[in-house]
Scaffold this motif. Structure first.
Motif, PDB file in Angstrom:
ATOM      1  N   GLY A   1      -6.755 -13.329   0.557  1.00  0.00           N
ATOM      2  CA  GLY A   1      -7.283 -12.728   1.777  1.00  0.00           C
ATOM      3  C   GLY A   1      -6.513 -11.522   2.245  1.00  0.00           C
ATOM      4  O   GLY A   1      -6.635 -11.127   3.414  1.00  0.00           O
ATOM      5  N   ALA A   2      -5.725 -10.898   1.366  1.00  0.00           N
ATOM      6  CA  ALA A   2      -4.917  -9.735   1.748  1.00  0.00           C
ATOM      7  C   ALA A   2      -5.772  -8.470   1.768  1.00  0.00           C
ATOM      8  O   ALA A   2      -6.629  -8.269   0.904  1.00  0.00           O
ATOM      9  CB  ALA A   2      -3.742  -9.564   0.790  1.00  0.00           C
ATOM     10  N   LYS A   3      -5.554  -7.623   2.745  1.00  0.00           N
ATOM     11  CA  LYS A   3      -6.218  -6.326   2.846  1.00  0.00           C
ATOM     12  C   LYS A   3      -5.326  -5.195   2.351  1.00  0.00           C
ATOM     13  O   LYS A   3      -5.785  -4.252   1.706  1.00  0.00           O
ATOM     14  CB  LYS A   3      -6.626  -6.056   4.292  1.00  0.00           C
ATOM     15  N   ASP A   4      -4.063  -5.259   2.700  1.00  0.00           N
ATOM     16  CA  ASP A   4      -3.112  -4.209   2.329  1.00  0.00           C
ATOM     17  C   ASP A   4      -1.713  -4.792   2.455  1.00  0.00           C
ATOM     18  O   ASP A   4      -1.521  -5.868   3.047  1.00  0.00           O
ATOM     19  CB  ASP A   4      -3.290  -2.982   3.239  1.00  0.00           C
ATOM     20  N   PHE A   5      -0.725  -4.086   1.920  1.00  0.00           N
ATOM     21  CA  PHE A   5       0.655  -4.532   2.039  1.00  0.00           C
ATOM     22  C   PHE A   5       1.572  -3.325   1.961  1.00  0.00           C
ATOM     23  O   PHE A   5       1.198  -2.255   1.463  1.00  0.00           O
ATOM     24  CB  PHE A   5       1.003  -5.575   0.977  1.00  0.00           C
TER      25      PHE A   5
END
Length: 576
Positions: free
Chosen positions: A180-184
């Motif tokens: 569920g990651a969008k950005d990092f």
């Protein structure tokens, strides 16, 4: 690989979300099946044990080749296409008619990692990944985000050889860090030793509160230790706020997190990284950034940051800057006239001739690419990192005329890199600036103009970055995220013939002649023949030639240099 069999005992099956790489499970299962087979007599016990150990090692080797696709040939590192669901072939040998191993350069997806001495190796690709969206190297490991929002944690990725060069560990493991990651993001400095924490922008389902029915999806920022992947901090936002990008700026004790919303607004909050590992909770304030407060009509589409500055690109292709320290401001703009130390968030608009598509931000210089594929550089040029052919600082965007339509652009501490594509669709890597420490493979003395680096680039390479130890290239293909450049109108092309004049004269007939005279003067000022050869190579990189023509001149100069008794930049040169 030593940890795989111990950690992943159990029945064979698909890898768990937090488990290790499929190689470890296959090796552990194979070892157990082989060692628990039928037993012989007492006199054969020692012989059976030796045979079992050999069979275990051979089985592990076969399964490693099956899951990673790696095989060692006399020619070097090769890859063969195989289905991970198929078992190893009897005897571990390839059947006739299946073709020879295919070069690693021929197909995606892969993650290529080059050391400082022109070595190129590829990672163990996560089998569960759905395309590679972006990657980020940290102090010890590498993190990869795919297009379904799965963030992979490649563990024990880099090892040092006996010669001191950094190489990719062939049998590394990967773990699914989160979904569920969008950005990092992590510390924006080029030295990965500062990247202690990983900040992940993700979407999580929150349980229903009193008086409501059902759960709600809320965006949050989770902070992980890069060394172990352990989550140490989490902050959750209101369900009405949706973000798409996160960048970091500032020092560790005053780390500012900038969050870009789907509507193009920017919010910020400040955390103290030195206290994140302490078991306590505290409240942070989320505030609208000044660029969105003072210029509410702007819709920001992309952000870039380093330790002391931030760059924003709007949906109309405009560029706005925040600079937080006087030294960096002077390097970027050549003056401190408009710098206000009491209002460091005041956005500064850059004057540009066309719409900007993407950018790269270094410590004290930057690069911009417009809709026509032109490259503009600005800032400090002490090492020639702007690629303008000299070492004069530029206080405003300056076009690099001999480069255009890049695939990717990257700016570091004191050098810059460009990934470009030739007319035959082959990729090449160009660089300028400081060449010390292998920053520019093949050019240890550096270059004030973009020169072709001695690195073989995969055909589907789409992005790159460089750290203190390694050069990284991401090889993947996505038809929706390639920059589409427009053709520059003929009236705006400088130095090209006017239409309708046949072979016509260029608009600036004396410019090329004056440049050639300056080049000859620079060659004449070199004291030795070898210095003149090196200067000529640089000049070839400055001239607006096609990639094949530049390659021809560079190879010819290498031949002449070797014939004259010099040492060319061929593969035998250890410093290259």
């Amino acid at each position: 690989m030593g940890e795989g069999p111990r950690r992943l005992r159990g029945p064979r099956g698909p890898p768990s979300p937090g488990g290790g790489h499929g190689v470890g499970k296959a090796a552990g299962t194979g070892a157990r099946e082989l060692t628990t087979g039928g037993s012989g007599g007492p006199e054969d016990e020692g012989r059976s044990r030796d045979g079992a150990v050999k069979m275990v090692r051979r089985s592990r080797r076969r399964r490693l080749q099956k899951f990673t696709g790696l095989c060692r040939q006399e020619e070097g590192l090769r890859v063969k296409r195989s289905c991970p669901s198929c078992g190893p072939e009897p005897g571990g040998e390839e059947k006739k008619g299946r073709g020879n191993p295919i070069s690693v350069q021929l197909f995606p997806p892969e993650l290529a990692f080059g050391g400082r001495r022109r070595c190129l190796s590829k990672s163990v690709a996560p089998l569960l990944a759905h395309g590679y969206r972006r990657f980020l190297p940290t102090k010890d490991h590498v993190f990869i985000l795919d297009y379904t929002g799965t963030l992979f944690f490649l563990k024990n990725a880099l090892v040092s050889s006996t010669l001191g060069q950094i190489q990719w560990k062939r049998a590394c493991r990967y773990v699914v860090l989160c979904r569920g990651a969008k950005d990092f993001a992590s510390d924006p400095r080029c030295d990965t030793v500062y990247r202690k924490y990983l900040y992940v922008l993700a979407t999580r389902e929150q349980p229903a509160v009193v008086g409501t029915t059902g759960s709600r999806a809320c965006d949050c920022v989770e902070v992980y230790l890069q060394s172990s992947g352990q989550r140490v901090f989490k902050m959750t936002f209101h369900h009405s706020m949706s973000f798409k990008q996160i960048v970091l700026v500032g020092q560790e004790n005053q780390r500012a997190l900038l969050l870009l919303t789907e509507e193009g607004k920017i919010y910020s909050l400040v955390v103290n990284e030195t206290q994140l590992d302490q078991p306590r909770s505290y409240t942070v304030q989320l505030a609208l950034r000044k660029v969105s407060r003072c210029l509410p009509h702007l819709r920001v589409t992309r952000m870039a940051s380093n330790q002391s500055s931030t760059l924003y690109i709007t949906d109309q292709g405009g560029v706005y800057f925040e600079v937080h320290t006087p030294g960096v401001y002077r390097d970027l703009f050549g003056t401190l006239q408009a710098f206000d130390p009491l209002d460091q968030q005041m956005p500064l608009a850059l004057s540009l001739p066309a719409k900007i598509l993407f950018c790269a931000l270094g410590y004290n210089h930057l690069g911009l690419v417009d809709e026509f594929g032109r490259i503009f550089m600005q800032g400090n040029n002490r090492y020639g990192q702007l690629g303008t052919g000299d070492k004069m600082d530029r206080g405003e965007p300056t076009q690099v005329h001999y480069l255009q339509r890049p695939i990717s652009l990257w700016c570091g501490l004191n050098h810059s890199l460009v990934l470009s594509q030739g007319s035959d669709f082959s990729k090449e890597l160009l660089g300028c600036g400081c060449g010390a420490g292998g920053r520019l493979p093949g050019w240890p003395k550096g270059s004030a103009s973009f020169v072709k680096l001695h690195v073989k680039v995969p055909l589907c390479a789409c992005s790159l970055c460089s750290t203190r130890e390694c050069l990284y290239m991401l090889s993947s293909h996505d038809i929706e995220h390639h920059p589409t450049y427009r053709d520059l109108p003929a009236s705006r092309v400088v130095g090209t013939p006017e239409p309708g004049l046949g072979a016509g004269a260029p608009q600036d007939p004396g410019g090329a002649a004056r440049a050639c005279e300056e080049y000859l003067s620079q060659i004449h000022s070199c004291p030795t023949l070898q210095d003149r050869m090196e200067k000529m190579k640089e000049i070839v990189g400055w001239m607006p030639l096609m990639a094949a023509q530049k390659d021809f001149f560079w190879e010819a100069l290498d031949m002449l240099q070797r014939a004259a008794g010099g040492v060319g930049p061929g593969p035998s040169t250890p410093e290259s």
